[in-house]
Design a protein around this motif. Structure first.
Motif, PDB file in Angstrom:
ATOM      1  N   ILE A 125       0.835  -1.207   0.000  1.00 39.60           N
ATOM      2  CA  ILE A 125       0.000   0.000   0.000  1.00 39.60           C
ATOM      3  C   ILE A 125       0.864   1.249   0.000  1.00 39.60           C
ATOM      4  CG2 ILE A 125      -1.664   1.325   1.358  1.00 39.60           C
ATOM      5  CD1 ILE A 125      -2.847  -1.343   2.294  1.00 39.60           C
ATOM      6  N   ARG A 126       1.902   1.260   0.820  1.00 37.51           N
ATOM      7  CA  ARG A 126       2.793   2.418   0.874  1.00 37.51           C
ATOM      8  C   ARG A 126       3.487   2.642  -0.470  1.00 37.51           C
ATOM      9  NH1 ARG A 126       4.244   4.666   5.729  1.00 37.51           N
ATOM     10  NH2 ARG A 126       3.409   3.685   7.621  1.00 37.51           N
ATOM     11  N   HIS A 138       2.525   1.754  -3.561  1.00 38.07           N
ATOM     12  CA  HIS A 138       1.620   2.249  -4.609  1.00 38.07           C
ATOM     13  C   HIS A 138       1.181   3.687  -4.339  1.00 38.07           C
ATOM     14  CE1 HIS A 138       1.597  -1.482  -6.704  1.00 38.07           C
ATOM     15  NE2 HIS A 138       0.952  -2.157  -5.765  1.00 38.07           N
ATOM     16  N   MET A 139       0.993   4.019  -3.071  1.00 36.80           N
ATOM     17  CA  MET A 139       0.606   5.398  -2.757  1.00 36.80           C
ATOM     18  C   MET A 139       1.760   6.361  -3.020  1.00 36.80           C
ATOM     19  SD  MET A 139      -2.559   5.493  -1.864  1.00 36.80           S
ATOM     20  CE  MET A 139      -2.807   6.948  -0.853  1.00 36.80           C
ATOM     21  N   ALA A 140       2.982   5.870  -2.858  1.00 34.30           N
ATOM     22  CA  ALA A 140       4.138   6.726  -3.160  1.00 34.30           C
ATOM     23  C   ALA A 140       4.191   7.049  -4.644  1.00 34.30           C
ATOM     24  CB  ALA A 140       5.425   6.041  -2.709  1.00 34.30           C
ATOM     25  N   GLU A 141       3.706   6.126  -5.495  1.00 36.38           N
ATOM     26  CA  GLU A 141       3.650   6.395  -6.930  1.00 36.38           C
ATOM     27  C   GLU A 141       2.709   7.555  -7.242  1.00 36.38           C
ATOM     28  OE1 GLU A 141       5.404   5.125  -9.308  1.00 36.38           O
ATOM     29  OE2 GLU A 141       6.473   3.622  -8.121  1.00 36.38           O
ATOM     30  N   CYS A 142       1.760   7.776  -6.360  1.00 37.41           N
ATOM     31  CA  CYS A 142       0.836   8.912  -6.523  1.00 37.41           C
ATOM     32  C   CYS A 142       1.339  10.166  -5.811  1.00 37.41           C
ATOM     33  CB  CYS A 142      -0.544   8.537  -5.994  1.00 37.41           C
ATOM     34  SG  CYS A 142      -1.318   7.130  -6.819  1.00 37.41           S
ATOM     35  N   GLY A 143       2.550  10.085  -5.257  1.00 40.79           N
ATOM     36  CA  GLY A 143       3.107  11.234  -4.557  1.00 40.79           C
ATOM     37  C   GLY A 143       2.628  11.375  -3.133  1.00 40.79           C
ATOM     38  N   LEU A 183      -2.848   6.959   5.041  1.00 41.76           N
ATOM     39  CA  LEU A 183      -2.984   6.524   3.648  1.00 41.76           C
ATOM     40  C   LEU A 183      -4.297   5.785   3.426  1.00 41.76           C
ATOM     41  CD1 LEU A 183       0.655   5.256   2.947  1.00 41.76           C
ATOM     42  CD2 LEU A 183      -0.346   7.473   2.356  1.00 41.76           C
ATOM     43  N   ILE A 184      -4.694   4.967   4.393  1.00 43.74           N
ATOM     44  CA  ILE A 184      -5.955   4.231   4.260  1.00 43.74           C
ATOM     45  C   ILE A 184      -7.133   5.204   4.234  1.00 43.74           C
ATOM     46  CG2 ILE A 184      -7.479   2.603   5.430  1.00 43.74           C
ATOM     47  CD1 ILE A 184      -5.013   1.106   6.381  1.00 43.74           C
ATOM     48  N   LEU A 220      -6.045  -6.299   4.619  1.00 44.03           N
ATOM     49  CA  LEU A 220      -5.280  -5.888   5.793  1.00 44.03           C
ATOM     50  C   LEU A 220      -6.152  -5.850   7.037  1.00 44.03           C
ATOM     51  CD1 LEU A 220      -2.576  -4.868   6.902  1.00 44.03           C
ATOM     52  CD2 LEU A 220      -3.294  -2.544   6.290  1.00 44.03           C
ATOM     53  N   GLU A 221      -7.366  -5.363   6.909  1.00 43.27           N
ATOM     54  CA  GLU A 221      -8.273  -5.321   8.056  1.00 43.27           C
ATOM     55  C   GLU A 221      -8.627  -6.730   8.526  1.00 43.27           C
ATOM     56  OE1 GLU A 221     -11.527  -3.085   6.590  1.00 43.27           O
ATOM     57  OE2 GLU A 221     -10.541  -1.126   6.830  1.00 43.27           O
ATOM     58  N   MET A 222      -8.844  -7.636   7.575  1.00 44.27           N
ATOM     59  CA  MET A 222      -9.157  -9.013   7.940  1.00 44.27           C
ATOM     60  C   MET A 222      -7.978  -9.668   8.651  1.00 44.27           C
ATOM     61  SD  MET A 222     -10.258 -12.206   5.475  1.00 44.27           S
ATOM     62  CE  MET A 222      -8.672 -12.113   4.619  1.00 44.27           C
TER      63      MET A 222
END
Length: 271
Positions: free
Chosen positions: A128-129, A131-136, A149-150, A176-178
């Motif tokens: 998750i971190r 892929h979110m970094a790819e969005c800046g 991020l979530i 992740l929650e599960m």
């Protein structure tokens, strides 16, 4: 007997040392073969499923594979391994692995599943971190940063994350929650198993020993009296220095960690 998934190799010798059995068996024929044999000593390497095959109706003894390896004469194959096991099990100085009960096996399954879930949680968090970094979008280290991020992923009005990427990341957040819920459930079961035995309760009274370590030790050590001293137990875990000594010169290195690394890696209570 050299065990495997589908093919097993049996090597037997008489009291005089003469070879009387050298046979290859399929998995389905193992339980048919040994009940027909007279009572004898059966040696096995301590590995996956070894505790199951100890139920052969004979005096089955488990040995660490590292103690059997020096008995292999030349090339490695099933027949040579079975012969080496047969020779090693008769040695008077051989150290055998204590047999675990079904309850102890169940507790170790609980610990292994918990460890797998924790690894999956780390993997999902890092994914998750990344892929979110790819969005800046980069958040601080820790669960609070991941929660930020979530929150962004769950906000459909935030245009910084494309819709397709948001839908894909939402799947990871759901997993992740599960997994977090499953880890909490395994933690509760670990606490219960640690408090269920007197040895576990006494271990948790030691500073720095929590439910995870206490439960793992109770499951991994069938009979503490099999060790002559506490130092022997420490050596079994691997909490002893590496030796490269010769003559009057003693050369001690770092901690070997050659034993049960899972037990020596946990030393703090659950959060």
């Amino acid at each position: 007997m050299d065990i495997a998934k589908s093919v097993f190799q049996v090597h037997g010798v008489a009291a005089t040392g003469d070879v009387v059995i050298r046979q290859r068996l399929s998995r389905g024929k193992v339980l048919q073969f040994f009940p027909k044999m007279p009572a004898c000593l059966v040696g096995l390497e301590a590995c996956g499923a070894a505790h199951y095959w100890r139920r052969l109706g004979h005096d089955a003894r488990l040995m660490p594979p590292s103690y059997v390896k020096p008995c292999v004469k030349r090339q490695k194959n099933d027949a040579a391994d079975a012969e080496a096991i047969c020779e090693a099990v008769t040695r008077p100085t051989m150290r055998f692995v204590e047999i675990k009960s079904d309850e102890q096996h169940s507790i170790m399954v609980l610990h292994r599943v918990r460890l797998t879930l924790m690894r999956q949680r780390i993997q999902l968090s890092n994914t998750i971190r990344g892929h979110m970094a790819e969005c800046g979008l980069v958040a601080p280290v820790g669960r609070n940063g991941l929660a930020q991020l979530i929150t962004i992923i769950g906000n459909c009005d935030d245009a910084r994350v494309p819709d397709l990427a948001r839908d894909c990341l939402a799947m990871l957040v759901s997993q992740l929650e599960m997994i977090n819920e499953q880890i909490l459930e395994t933690d509760r079961r670990v606490r219960t198993s640690a408090r269920a035995t007197e040895v576990g309760r006494r271990l948790m009274e030691v500073p720095g020993v929590g439910p995870v370590l206490a439960s793992a030790m109770v499951a991994a050590v069938p009979d503490p009296r099999s060790f002559k001293s506490s130092r022997n137990l420490a050596a079994w875990i691997g909490l002893v220095p590496r030796q490269n000594s010769s003559g009057d010169k003693e050369r001690l290195g770092g901690i070997t960690k050659q034993g049960d690394r899972y037990n020596c890696s946990w030393s703090a209570p659950l959060p």
